[in-house]
Structures are given as structure tokens and as C-alpha cells.
Design an enzyme around this catalytic site. Structure first.
Site, short mmCIF file in Angstrom:
data_model
loop_
_atom_site.label_atom_id
_atom_site.label_comp_id
_atom_site.label_asym_id
_atom_site.label_seq_id
_atom_site.Cartn_x
_atom_site.Cartn_y
_atom_site.Cartn_z
N THR A 311 0.84 -1.21 0.00
CA THR A 311 0.00 0.00 0.00
C THR A 311 0.87 1.25 0.00
O THR A 311 0.58 2.23 -0.71
CB THR A 311 -0.92 0.01 1.23
N TRP A 314 2.34 1.62 -3.44
CA TRP A 314 1.32 2.04 -4.41
C TRP A 314 1.19 3.56 -4.41
O TRP A 314 1.00 4.16 -5.46
CB TRP A 314 -0.03 1.41 -4.05
N HIS A 315 1.33 4.16 -3.24
CA HIS A 315 1.13 5.61 -3.15
C HIS A 315 2.27 6.42 -3.75
O HIS A 315 2.07 7.59 -4.08
CB HIS A 315 0.91 6.02 -1.70
N GLY A 316 3.43 5.83 -3.90
CA GLY A 316 4.50 6.60 -4.51
C GLY A 316 5.84 5.90 -4.46
O GLY A 316 6.09 5.05 -3.60
N PHE A 465 -0.49 9.71 -8.53
CA PHE A 465 -0.55 8.28 -8.23
C PHE A 465 -1.16 7.48 -9.36
O PHE A 465 -1.12 6.27 -9.34
CB PHE A 465 -1.33 8.03 -6.94
#
Length: 465
Positions: A311, A314-316, A465
Site C-alpha cells: 500500500t 502504491w502511493h508513490g 498516483f
């Protein structure tokens, strides 16, 4: 193109609504597909072929998976989709990390990140996996499927819409005046959240993260983190409101993406209320396939940790995002193993204070990606009251001056108290509701337009994103 821009509000949206509603029903998905591609090309013309390729490839994969039900086919699809995402999003991050660890000097590729790639890639993956699992039938009409993947209301920042949610509406939806009216109200509300609230508190956060080292007292840092906490909520939930509202205008009913997360009494509850579509995606397609809670406590905790590492990534593509994911992974494990029963017995105000402090610190970690490199060390120390500049100085008062009413107002609105009162005392299908709604939409649109015209500050945090 973003929703909070004049070109979208007063040119693109009226044009697509006009063409959509004059078109016979059978052609409306084609209109959505065409305008969605134009919408995407406005900001990323070079990557239009990429999203079109995603549509075509996943469309044929869906047909093949329905017919052959092959794990090898599914694996190749997952590798292809994740490989496409990883190339654009993580290549520079991986090379930069290798250079720092091993002292090498490999060139870091300067690859622009296609807008919304994380969202539409996860959406495509949910479709092919669900077809393989037999949860949905493969889409037979490539125009309908293309409209699903590229649909501009949720294309660049979600919510992540699973195919099973809209499969029926893609084929046989019936637009109605009530949905259209609700959509306008929801869109205006989201626009107000974004332009009037997120942009305003965001400028305070920017003043902190871009300031000088001598200004970073503990009080200033915490004020900045509180403002960022409010900014990211109103920015992202505002965008989700606009997306859901636009969907309603076109006859689609997207699932909710936020449920007032800042009233939560635990970190676990917070993540049931924040970015619900992403949490659901990771639960359905990562946590459960890893075994979920079916193989004992140790493996369950391992699965939680893996999900939160992913997670964060995924955000960066930055270590601050990985740290943020690990932070929440550890906290969720601690709550599950040690704190769950304790939190259930404590007064709500205590559990809320515990949660909101954790969340504000979490957003501070998240925001480190944007803090100037020379300030990061002092920023981290200041969060925990061990900075070199003390706890409080006049700079905090300067930032608060003229902004305290804005901050308090935004904090109260984030709890949903006004929305709950409106729902309780103003019933739909009454004259008061109709008149009040028209006035509300007019005020939101006029005030937001005035702010857009007057101010060049209009970032969108989840755009990257």
C-alpha cells in the site's frame, strides 16, 4: 485537465453532457469513451496509446480467461499489467536506491508518470481476476469495456471501480432527473471541498514544508501536519465526491470512497473509512489470496504487513511512502494483537484522540516526500519535541493569524456534522430541500469559480498516483 479548472467546468463538461444526452442510448458509451480519451489526452497526449493498449489487451484477456480459465493466462496478465505500472512508476526509484546502497552511478531514467496509471491498472486487474474467478462475465463489447477503463469521472484518481459494480449499468442503465440532480449537488460539494478548503489549508502546509530550518519549531511542524491532514482529506474526498457526482449524471452509481475517517476510534476503523476502494482492492486481491486470517495468527500478521508495504509503495516511489506503509502495518498489527480489547473499553474521546494523533503523524511521514531534503531531519525531530528550534515561536502565531477560523471550520466539516444535521432535518422531495439545494449548488459553484480565477494555487495531491 482537472475537475477544478475552468476549461473542465465551463467547456469540457457541458460539451460531453450535450453530446451524451442527444445521442441515442446505444451510442452513449461510445460518447463516454471518446470524451474520456480526449480528457486523458489533454494532460498526457503521449500516453494515450498506453491507456488504449490497456483497454485492448485486457479486453482480449478477459475473453480468453472466460473461455479457458487458465492460471497461466491470468499470471501473464498480472505480470503484464504490473510490469507496465512498475516500469513507469518505480524504475527511477529502484535505480536511485541501488546507486545509494552500492555507490554506483547508473543513470536514473527521467520517465514521466502517466496520469492515473495506478488507478486504471488496478481497475483492469480487478476485472481480469474477477473474470478468472467466475465472479463476472467478460465484457463482449469493446466500446463498453473501453468506457469502463477510461471513464473520465474516475480515471485519474478513483474511486477504483470494480467491473461487477457497473457491469449492468454499462449495458442497461436508465438515467433519470433525480440521479442527475443528486449528481450536480454531489459534484458541487466536492468542488467546494477541493477549491475552498483543501487549497486554502494546503497553502499553510506549503509555507511550513518550504520554509527555513530556523522556523521549524515543534508547534509550527504540528500546525503544518494538521493542515496537511485536512488538505489531503478534502483534496481526495472532494475529488471522489466529484467523481461520484459525475457518475450519477451519466447514470452510474459508484461505491463510496470515504466515510468521515477523522471521527474514527482506532487505526483499524480509520482504514475502513479512508480510501475504501483501495482498501477493498488490497483485501480482495492481495490479503485474501495470501491466506487472509485462515492460516493462524502469525501468517495473518505477515499478510497484514505485506499488504501495507505494498500500500505504501502504491502511493508513490519514495522511501517515505514505504515508511508510511510500514508505520500503518505495524500499528494495525499492534491493535489486533494488543490494543483491540483495551480500545473497546475506553471512552470514545480517548480512542479518538489516540487515533487522530497517530493519523496526523502518519500524514507527516507521508508528506516527507515533499519536504525539502535539507529540512527532513529537523522536521522529523521536531515532530517528537526534540528539534533544535524549541517548541514554540512567533512564526506559529504568524501562520495562525487569519487562519485559525479556516482550520477550525475545516476540522468541524471533516467530521460530517453539518451533513448529518442536514439529512436529519431537511427531507428530500420537499420545497425546502429543492430551494436549499439550488442555493447550495449556486454558492459552491460561484465561490469555487471565483477562487479558481483569483488564485493560481490549485494542486491535486493524488494526481501523481
Amino acid at each position: 485537465m482537472v475537475f477544478s479548472s475552468l476549461i473542465f467546468l465551463y467547456v469540457f463538461l457541458p460539451a460531453v453532457l450535450l453530446f451524451y444526452y442527444v445521442m441515442p442510448r446505444k451510442g452513449r458509451n461510445a460518447v463516454l469513451l471518446l470524451f474520456s480519451i480526449v480528457f486523458y489526452a489533454w494532460g498526457e497526449p503521449v500516453y494515450v496509446l498506453g491507456i488504449i493498449a490497456s483497454v485492448v489487451i485486457n479486453y482480449f484477456y478477459g475473453l480468453a480467461l472466460e473461455r479457458h480459465h487458465s492460471k497461466l493466462l491470468l499470471t501473464s496478465n498480472i505480470i503484464l499489467n504490473l510490469g507496465y505500472l512498475a516500469f513507469f512508476k518505480y524504475t527511477g526509484f529502484v535505480i536511485g536506491t541501488i546507486n545509494r546502497i552500492f555507490g554506483t552511478d547508473m543513470s536514473v531514467l527521467k520517465i514521466a508518470l502517466p496520469i492515473g496509471i495506478s488507478f486504471y491498472t488496478f481497475q483492469a486487474l480487478s476485472y481480469t481476476i474477477d473474470v478468472y474467478r467466475g465472479k463476472v462475465n467478460a465484457g463482449k463489447n469493446i466500446l463498453d469495456f473501453g468506457a469502463y477503463i477510461t471513464m473520465f469521472p474516475q480515471l485519474i484518481a478513483g474511486p477504483i471501480v470494480r467491473y461487477q459494480t457497473v457491469a449492468g449499468e454499462l449495458r442497461t442503465r436508465r438515467e433519470c432527473l433525480e440521479d442527475f440532480s443528486d449528481g450536480i449537488i454531489r459534484f458541487a460539494s466536492g468542488l467546494g471541498k477541493k477549491v475552498l478548503l483543501a487549497n486554502s489549508v494546503g497553502q499553510i502546509w506549503d509555507a511550513v514544508r518550504e520554509g527555513s530550518e530556523s522556523d521549524l519549531t515543534t508547534s509550527t511542524i504540528w500546525l503544518g501536519m494538521i493542515c496537511f491532514t485536512l488538505q489531503i482529506y478534502f483534496d481526495f474526498s472532494g475529488y471522489s465526491d466529484m467523481a461520484i457526482g459525475l457518475g450519477r449524471m451519466f447514470g452510474f452509481h459508484f461505491d463510496e470512497n470515504f466515510n468521515y475517517p477523522y471521527v474514527s476510534g482506532s487505526v483499524t476503523e480509520f482504514w475502513r473509512r479512508w480510501h475504501i476502494s483501495l482498501s477493498t482492492w488490497f483485501k480482495e486481491y492481495v490479503y485474501i489470496p495470501l491466506g487472509g486470517n485462515r492460516s493462524g495468527v502469525a501468517r495473518q500478521l505477515r499478510n497484514i504487513f505485506i499488504v501495507w508495504m505494498l500500500t505504501g509503495l502504491w502511493h508513490g516511489a519514495a522511501w517515505s511512502f514505504v515508511l508510511w506503509g510500514v508505520y500503518y502495518g505495524i500499528l494495525l498489527i499492534v491493535e489486533k494483537v494488543l490494543l483491540k480489547k483495551i480500545l473497546e473499553k475506553l471512552p470514545r474521546i480517548i480512542t479518538w484522540l489516540y487515533t487522530i494523533i497517530i493519523v496526523v503523524i502518519g500524514w507527516g511521514i507521508f508528506g516527507l516526500a515533499d519536504v525539502l531534503p535539507e529540512l527532513k531531519s529537523e522536521f522529523i525531530k521536531g515532530v517528537f519535541f526534540v528539534g533544535n528550534n524549541g517548541v514554540f515561536d512567533s512564526h506559529t502565531l504568524y501562520l495562525l493569524n487569519g487562519n485559525i477560523v479556516l482550520i477550525i471550520t475545516a476540522a468541524v466539516i471533516s467530521t460530517g456534522v453539518f451533513t448529518k444535521l442536514a439529512k436529519k432535518y431537511v427531507k428530500k422531495h420537499t420545497a425546502v430541500y429543492s430551494i436549499g439545494s439550488m442555493v447550495y449548488v449556486a454558492v459552491m459553484m460561484l465561490a469555487s469559480t471565483a477562487c479558481i480565477v483569483a488564485d493560481t494555487y490549485n494542486p491535486f495531491l493524488y494526481f501523481r498516483f
